[in-house]
Design an enzyme around this catalytic site. Structure first.
Site, PDB file in Angstrom:
ATOM      1  N   ASP A 257      10.598  -0.776   2.538  1.00  0.00           N
ATOM      2  CA  ASP A 257       9.659  -0.719   3.396  1.00  0.00           C
ATOM      3  C   ASP A 257       9.536  -1.787   4.478  1.00  0.00           C
ATOM      4  O   ASP A 257      10.670  -2.891   4.656  1.00  0.00           O
ATOM      5  CB  ASP A 257       8.406  -1.268   2.496  1.00  0.00           C
ATOM      6  CG  ASP A 257       8.675  -2.408   1.502  1.00  0.00           C
ATOM      7  OD1 ASP A 257       9.679  -3.149   1.763  1.00  0.00           O
ATOM      8  OD2 ASP A 257       7.693  -2.373   0.547  1.00  0.00           O
TER       9      ASP A 257
ATOM     10  N   ASN B  84      -0.496  -5.656  -8.931  1.00  0.00           N
ATOM     11  CA  ASN B  84      -1.269  -4.434  -8.995  1.00  0.00           C
ATOM     12  C   ASN B  84      -0.401  -3.134  -9.391  1.00  0.00           C
ATOM     13  O   ASN B  84      -0.948  -2.049  -9.228  1.00  0.00           O
ATOM     14  CB  ASN B  84      -2.136  -4.135  -7.834  1.00  0.00           C
ATOM     15  CG  ASN B  84      -1.416  -3.788  -6.442  1.00  0.00           C
ATOM     16  OD1 ASN B  84      -0.146  -3.800  -6.687  1.00  0.00           O
ATOM     17  ND2 ASN B  84      -2.056  -3.553  -5.560  1.00  0.00           N
TER      18      ASN B  84
ATOM     19  N   HIS C 100       2.192  -2.021  -7.749  1.00  0.00           N
ATOM     20  CA  HIS C 100       2.589  -1.369  -6.589  1.00  0.00           C
ATOM     21  C   HIS C 100       4.284  -1.262  -6.562  1.00  0.00           C
ATOM     22  O   HIS C 100       4.780  -2.547  -7.083  1.00  0.00           O
ATOM     23  CB  HIS C 100       2.157  -1.677  -5.331  1.00  0.00           C
ATOM     24  CG  HIS C 100       2.540  -3.188  -4.397  1.00  0.00           C
ATOM     25  ND1 HIS C 100       1.626  -3.912  -4.076  1.00  0.00           N
ATOM     26  CD2 HIS C 100       3.953  -3.277  -4.507  1.00  0.00           C
ATOM     27  CE1 HIS C 100       2.213  -4.920  -3.555  1.00  0.00           C
ATOM     28  NE2 HIS C 100       3.426  -4.771  -3.616  1.00  0.00           N
TER      29      HIS C 100
ATOM     30  N   GLU D 297       0.581   1.551  -2.783  1.00  0.00           N
ATOM     31  CA  GLU D 297      -0.389   0.742  -3.482  1.00  0.00           C
ATOM     32  C   GLU D 297      -1.199   1.827  -4.498  1.00  0.00           C
ATOM     33  O   GLU D 297      -0.728   2.880  -4.455  1.00  0.00           O
ATOM     34  CB  GLU D 297      -1.379   0.257  -2.432  1.00  0.00           C
ATOM     35  CG  GLU D 297      -0.813  -0.590  -1.509  1.00  0.00           C
ATOM     36  CD  GLU D 297      -0.992  -1.838  -1.849  1.00  0.00           C
ATOM     37  OE1 GLU D 297      -0.980  -2.241  -3.213  1.00  0.00           O
ATOM     38  OE2 GLU D 297      -1.015  -2.827  -1.167  1.00  0.00           O
TER      39      GLU D 297
END
Ligand code: GLP
Length: 219
Positions: free
Chosen positions: A48, A114, A116, A121
């Site tokens: 990313d 979380n 990811h 996400e």
């Protein structure tokens, strides 16, 4: 972990490695810098990049990779999404082509608090390809520590999709610290759900997970 990388690299079966950023892989990159395995024939593809940051911005993932690995270890080629691409759809298509031409043999992953992976996400499709994504408040807050203030954290990123990650032949996920414990428990013991992107890995045939005690504390 380091031994695993060295033996996989020395096996000669790895042409392309998928790389990750964040604080989690820092010790691993230090090891690679020191061990200097022969990577001259290996191509790297990163997960990313932040939208809006130039490759030479000191918080870009391109800069991170040069700083922690590429400046010291010679590879054949590097690919990262271009944070300054003018046309997002074209940039995602270009990156999907990079992935099609350079299938990933060995993918390194961290994990967000979380759940990811990459910048996929909660809610991201398990079939997803490269996309421009909106980062959650939780991710912005977690990444604010690298910037002078939270306002400076880019709110969007280009990320390989979960489907692209799952195409990797082998996946090695690292997680350290108690702030990852809940995500690790959900990834390993929870039901597969888009709400915890890392649960997509439950269906992959070759995943190795390295945890410290804190990250493993809820298992
Ligand atoms: C970022 C990256 C992920 C990384 C995650 C965890 O959001 N896009 O690839 O796994 O953060 O970062 P850290 O290792 O710093 O906890």
């Amino acid at each position: 972990m380091s031994e695993l990388f060295a033996s996989d690299i020395n096996s000669g079966n790895i042409k392309t490695v998928g790389l990750a950023t964040g604080s989690t892989p820092l010790d691993f990159y230090k090891y690679v810098r020191e061990a200097q395995p022969d990577c001259k024939a290996i191509t790297t593809v990163n997960l990313d990049e932040y939208v809006g940051l130039a490759a030479d911005h000191d918080q870009s993932y391109s800069y991170f990779m040069h700083e922690h690995l590429f400046n010291d270890v010679a590879f054949a080629k590097h690919f990262l999404p271009d944070g300054l691409a003018k046309d997002s759809a074209a940039e995602c298509a270009r990156y999907d082509e990079v992935l099609a031409e350079n299938p990933i043999d060995w993918q390194l992953l961290g994990i967000g608090g979380n759940g990811h992976i990459g910048f996929n996400e909660p809610g991201a499709s398990f079939e997803g390809t490269t996309q421009r994504v909106q980062l959650t408040e939780e991710t912005l807050a977690a990444n604010a520590r690298f910037f002078d203030s939270i306002e400076e954290v880019p709110t969007e990123a280009y990320s390989m999709g979960i489907g692209s990650i799952l195409n990797s032949k082998k996946i090695v996920l690292l997680a350290f610290g108690e702030e990852k414990a809940a995500a690790i428990k959900a990834m390993i013991e929870g039901p597969m759900t888009n709400e915890v992107p890392a649960t997509a890995l439950q269906n992959h045939p070759n995943v190795t997970v390295f945890l410290d005690e804190a990250a493993a504390s809820l298992l």
